[in-house]
Structure formats: structure tokens, C-alpha cells
Design a protein around this motif. Structure first.
Motif, PDB file in Angstrom:
ATOM      1  N   VAL A  31       0.856  -1.187   0.000  1.00 47.56           N
ATOM      2  CA  VAL A  31       0.000   0.000   0.000  1.00 47.56           C
ATOM      3  C   VAL A  31       0.892   1.236   0.000  1.00 47.56           C
ATOM      4  CG1 VAL A  31      -1.719   1.328   1.281  1.00 47.56           C
ATOM      5  CG2 VAL A  31      -1.879  -1.170   1.210  1.00 47.56           C
ATOM      6  N   LEU A  32       0.653   2.139  -0.964  1.00 45.30           N
ATOM      7  CA  LEU A  32       1.383   3.403  -1.004  1.00 45.30           C
ATOM      8  C   LEU A  32       0.615   4.500  -0.287  1.00 45.30           C
ATOM      9  CD1 LEU A  32       2.714   3.484  -4.672  1.00 45.30           C
ATOM     10  CD2 LEU A  32       3.932   2.806  -2.590  1.00 45.30           C
ATOM     11  N   TYR A  33      -0.669   4.652  -0.645  1.00 44.13           N
ATOM     12  CA  TYR A  33      -1.479   5.699  -0.045  1.00 44.13           C
ATOM     13  C   TYR A  33      -2.933   5.510  -0.441  1.00 44.13           C
ATOM     14  CZ  TYR A  33      -0.650   7.578  -4.749  1.00 44.13           C
ATOM     15  OH  TYR A  33      -0.542   7.724  -6.110  1.00 44.13           O
ATOM     16  N   ASP A  34      -3.809   6.195   0.284  1.00 46.54           N
ATOM     17  CA  ASP A  34      -5.226   6.253  -0.054  1.00 46.54           C
ATOM     18  C   ASP A  34      -5.500   7.625  -0.652  1.00 46.54           C
ATOM     19  OD1 ASP A  34      -5.580   3.727   0.936  1.00 46.54           O
ATOM     20  OD2 ASP A  34      -6.668   4.333   2.727  1.00 46.54           O
ATOM     21  N   THR A  35      -5.892   7.662  -1.920  1.00 44.26           N
ATOM     22  CA  THR A  35      -6.274   8.912  -2.561  1.00 44.26           C
ATOM     23  C   THR A  35      -7.581   9.416  -1.955  1.00 44.26           C
ATOM     24  OG1 THR A  35      -5.265   8.110  -4.596  1.00 44.26           O
ATOM     25  CG2 THR A  35      -6.695  10.025  -4.783  1.00 44.26           C
ATOM     26  N   MET A  65      -3.916   3.307  -3.737  1.00 43.19           N
ATOM     27  CA  MET A  65      -2.839   2.980  -4.670  1.00 43.19           C
ATOM     28  C   MET A  65      -1.884   1.989  -4.016  1.00 43.19           C
ATOM     29  SD  MET A  65      -1.562   3.414  -7.722  1.00 43.19           S
ATOM     30  CE  MET A  65      -2.120   4.968  -8.420  1.00 43.19           C
ATOM     31  N   LEU A  66      -1.648   0.890  -4.727  1.00 48.92           N
ATOM     32  CA  LEU A  66      -0.684  -0.110  -4.299  1.00 48.92           C
ATOM     33  C   LEU A  66       0.437  -0.180  -5.332  1.00 48.92           C
ATOM     34  CD1 LEU A  66      -3.685  -1.208  -3.412  1.00 48.92           C
ATOM     35  CD2 LEU A  66      -2.367  -3.161  -2.673  1.00 48.92           C
ATOM     36  N   ALA A  67       1.595  -0.661  -4.917  1.00 51.10           N
ATOM     37  CA  ALA A  67       2.721  -0.858  -5.819  1.00 51.10           C
ATOM     38  C   ALA A  67       3.054  -2.342  -5.867  1.00 51.10           C
ATOM     39  CB  ALA A  67       3.935  -0.074  -5.334  1.00 51.10           C
ATOM     40  N   LEU A  68       3.295  -2.839  -7.066  1.00 44.12           N
ATOM     41  CA  LEU A  68       3.819  -4.189  -7.220  1.00 44.12           C
ATOM     42  C   LEU A  68       5.336  -4.116  -7.082  1.00 44.12           C
ATOM     43  CD1 LEU A  68       1.654  -5.420 -10.213  1.00 44.12           C
ATOM     44  CD2 LEU A  68       1.487  -6.114  -7.819  1.00 44.12           C
ATOM     45  N   PRO A  69       5.998  -5.213  -6.719  1.00 43.73           N
ATOM     46  CA  PRO A  69       7.443  -5.153  -6.511  1.00 43.73           C
ATOM     47  C   PRO A  69       8.225  -4.625  -7.719  1.00 43.73           C
ATOM     48  CG  PRO A  69       6.580  -7.200  -5.650  1.00 43.73           C
ATOM     49  CD  PRO A  69       5.449  -6.527  -6.385  1.00 43.73           C
ATOM     50  N   ASP A  70       7.902  -5.066  -8.920  1.00 41.50           N
ATOM     51  CA  ASP A  70       8.624  -4.645 -10.123  1.00 41.50           C
ATOM     52  C   ASP A  70       7.657  -4.416 -11.268  1.00 41.50           C
ATOM     53  OD1 ASP A  70      11.414  -4.710  -9.340  1.00 41.50           O
ATOM     54  OD2 ASP A  70      11.111  -6.863  -9.083  1.00 41.50           O
ATOM     55  N   GLU A  75      -4.398   0.580  -8.756  1.00 39.90           N
ATOM     56  CA  GLU A  75      -5.256   1.551  -8.095  1.00 39.90           C
ATOM     57  C   GLU A  75      -6.612   0.899  -7.868  1.00 39.90           C
ATOM     58  OE1 GLU A  75      -6.213   6.277  -8.442  1.00 39.90           O
ATOM     59  OE2 GLU A  75      -6.025   5.145 -10.310  1.00 39.90           O
ATOM     60  N   LEU A  76      -6.957   0.700  -6.609  1.00 39.21           N
ATOM     61  CA  LEU A  76      -8.216   0.040  -6.248  1.00 39.21           C
ATOM     62  C   LEU A  76      -9.297   1.075  -6.015  1.00 39.21           C
ATOM     63  CD1 LEU A  76      -6.961  -2.655  -3.717  1.00 39.21           C
ATOM     64  CD2 LEU A  76      -7.128  -2.798  -6.214  1.00 39.21           C
ATOM     65  N   PHE A  77     -10.496   0.789  -6.532  1.00 37.54           N
ATOM     66  CA  PHE A  77     -11.659   1.652  -6.387  1.00 37.54           C
ATOM     67  C   PHE A  77     -12.803   0.851  -5.776  1.00 37.54           C
ATOM     68  CE2 PHE A  77      -9.274   3.381  -9.880  1.00 37.54           C
ATOM     69  CZ  PHE A  77      -9.422   4.753  -9.794  1.00 37.54           C
ATOM     70  N   ALA A  78     -13.517   1.482  -4.853  1.00 41.60           N
ATOM     71  CA  ALA A  78     -14.758   0.917  -4.327  1.00 41.60           C
ATOM     72  C   ALA A  78     -15.863   1.922  -4.623  1.00 41.60           C
ATOM     73  CB  ALA A  78     -14.647   0.658  -2.830  1.00 41.60           C
ATOM     74  N   TYR A  79     -16.991   1.441  -5.169  1.00 41.92           N
ATOM     75  CA  TYR A  79     -18.102   2.300  -5.578  1.00 41.92           C
ATOM     76  C   TYR A  79     -19.403   1.865  -4.919  1.00 41.92           C
ATOM     77  CZ  TYR A  79     -15.480   4.377  -9.454  1.00 41.92           C
ATOM     78  OH  TYR A  79     -14.571   5.075 -10.215  1.00 41.92           O
ATOM     79  N   ASP A  80     -20.317   2.827  -4.812  1.00 38.06           N
ATOM     80  CA  ASP A  80     -21.690   2.570  -4.391  1.00 38.06           C
ATOM     81  C   ASP A  80     -22.598   3.237  -5.413  1.00 38.06           C
ATOM     82  OD1 ASP A  80     -23.906   1.833  -2.768  1.00 38.06           O
ATOM     83  OD2 ASP A  80     -23.984   3.915  -2.048  1.00 38.06           O
ATOM     84  N   PRO A  81     -23.494   2.552  -6.058  1.00 41.52           N
ATOM     85  CA  PRO A  81     -23.659   1.112  -5.954  1.00 41.52           C
ATOM     86  C   PRO A  81     -22.547   0.388  -6.707  1.00 41.52           C
ATOM     87  CG  PRO A  81     -25.159   1.967  -7.607  1.00 41.52           C
ATOM     88  CD  PRO A  81     -24.454   3.147  -7.001  1.00 41.52           C
ATOM     89  N   PRO A  82     -22.282  -0.876  -6.310  1.00 40.51           N
ATOM     90  CA  PRO A  82     -21.255  -1.631  -7.031  1.00 40.51           C
ATOM     91  C   PRO A  82     -21.674  -1.836  -8.482  1.00 40.51           C
ATOM     92  CG  PRO A  82     -22.433  -3.043  -5.499  1.00 40.51           C
ATOM     93  CD  PRO A  82     -22.919  -1.645  -5.277  1.00 40.51           C
ATOM     94  N   GLY A  83     -20.703  -1.978  -9.339  1.00 45.53           N
ATOM     95  CA  GLY A  83     -20.975  -2.158 -10.765  1.00 45.53           C
ATOM     96  C   GLY A  83     -21.454  -3.555 -11.091  1.00 45.53           C
TER      97      GLY A  83
END
Length: 182
Positions: A31-35, A65-70, A75-83
Motif C-alpha cells: 500500500v502506497l497511499y489512499d487517494t 494505490m498499491l505498488a507491485l514489486p517490479d 489503483e483500487l476503487f470501491a463504488y456505491d452502488p457496485p458495478g
């Protein structure tokens, strides 16, 4: 103008915390940060709908925002209502995430242990991608998205036809490489 590579891939998930746990356990994501931290959401309205092209009434609950090792960020998104349900390989549009891995079997086993569903055992890469150790495997994440793991350490037949090569991450550096000596 030069396109240098993929910066990040956006993934909509039904449960941000569960998806984060899976990506950390399965892929060594960090985890890098939460936008948009969950406690500051939801965010919606006409401006959000227009900017993102989402249906009226859709609200962003959280963005992380997450980072993969290489590799690129996730970038993960959560929405309401879900898609709607996750895209399948036969659906229009961008429909899977492929990650280059050095040890396909180890990463596949780790992803399954973290909650992924293996669709089939690893297969040899076909035709222009073939090579003795060149393989791929498809899995489904716990929320139903398609994840491909791919490795191609051996030369590929297409390489005889062009000097242009597919992008792949640089090999891992050995211990002490790049460190200043004393």
C-alpha cells in the motif's frame, strides 16, 4: 513524445480491504497511499459522474494505490452502488491483468493460497511466444477478475523476425549490486 510504460492499472473491487489483503498476500503488493480514504468518502455528484463517465447516483467510497514489486501500480476503487459483474476475457474492453513473474509455479500457488481460483494448470506459451520454459496461467481473483501470470525466460520465435522486443521488467539485481563500495 515517448510512452515509457504502464504507470498503473485501475481495478474496481467490491471490498477494498479484502482486495488489499489478497494483493499483498498473493503478489507482494504494498500500500502506497489512499487517494480517497474510506472515512472521507463517499464522493459523488454531477462532477464525479461526468469526470468518470459513471451512471447517475454512483459514488466513490474509497481509492487506494498499491505498488507491485517490479511493475505498475494497482489503483483500487470501491463504488456505491457496485458495478456489474467483472469482465471476462470474452467481454469488450480491457479484460485481464497480466503480470510477468520469474517463478510461475510459486506465484500461482501463493495466489491460490491467498484466495484466487486457478482456471487450469499452467500452459506453454504458443506459436510466436513458445520456448521450453515459456508458460502462462489464468486465475480468478476472489472478486472475479481475471489474472494472468506469464513467464518467458527463453528466446521466442518472433524475435527472429524483428529487433523489437516485448517489454518486461528488468531481472532482479543481485545482493550488493548498485551499492557504492568502500
Amino acid at each position: 513524445m515517448t510512452v515509457r510504460g504502464i504507470d498503473h492499472v485501475g481495478v474496481t473491487v467490491p471490498d477494498l480491504e479484502a482486495a488489499t489483503r489478497f494483493l499483498i498476500a498473493a503478489l507482494d503488493a504494498e500500500v502506497l497511499y489512499d487517494t480517497l480514504p474510506a472515512e472521507e468518502g463517499p464522493v459523488g455528484g454531477e462532477e464525479t459522474e461526468q469526470r468518470l463517465g459513471v451512471p447517475p447516483g454512483t459514488r466513490q467510497l474509497a481509492i487506494r494505490m498499491l505498488a507491485l514489486p517490479d511493475g505498475p501500480g494497482l489503483e483500487l476503487f470501491a463504488y456505491d452502488p457496485p458495478g456489474r459483474s467483472p469482465a471476462l476475457p470474452s467481454d469488450l474492453g480491457w479484460q485481464h491483468l497480466a503480470l510477468y513473474v520469474d517463478d510461475l509455479d510459486a506465484v500461482r500457488e501463493r495466489a491460490v493460497a491467498a484466495g484466487a481460483h486457478e482456471l487450469a494448470p499452467p500452459h506453454p506459451l504458443p506459436g510466436p511466444e513458445a520456448g521450453p520454459a515459456n508458460r502462462f496461467a489464468y486465475l480468478r481473483t476472489p472478486w472475479g477478475s481475471t489474472l494472468e501470470l506469464v513467464t518467458y525466460p527463453d528466446p521466442q520465435p518472433y524475435e527472429r523476425q524483428t529487433s523489437r522486443r516485448r517489454w518486461r521488467p528488468a531481472p532482479p539485481r543481485s545482493a550488493g549490486e548498485g551499492e557504492a563500495g568502500g
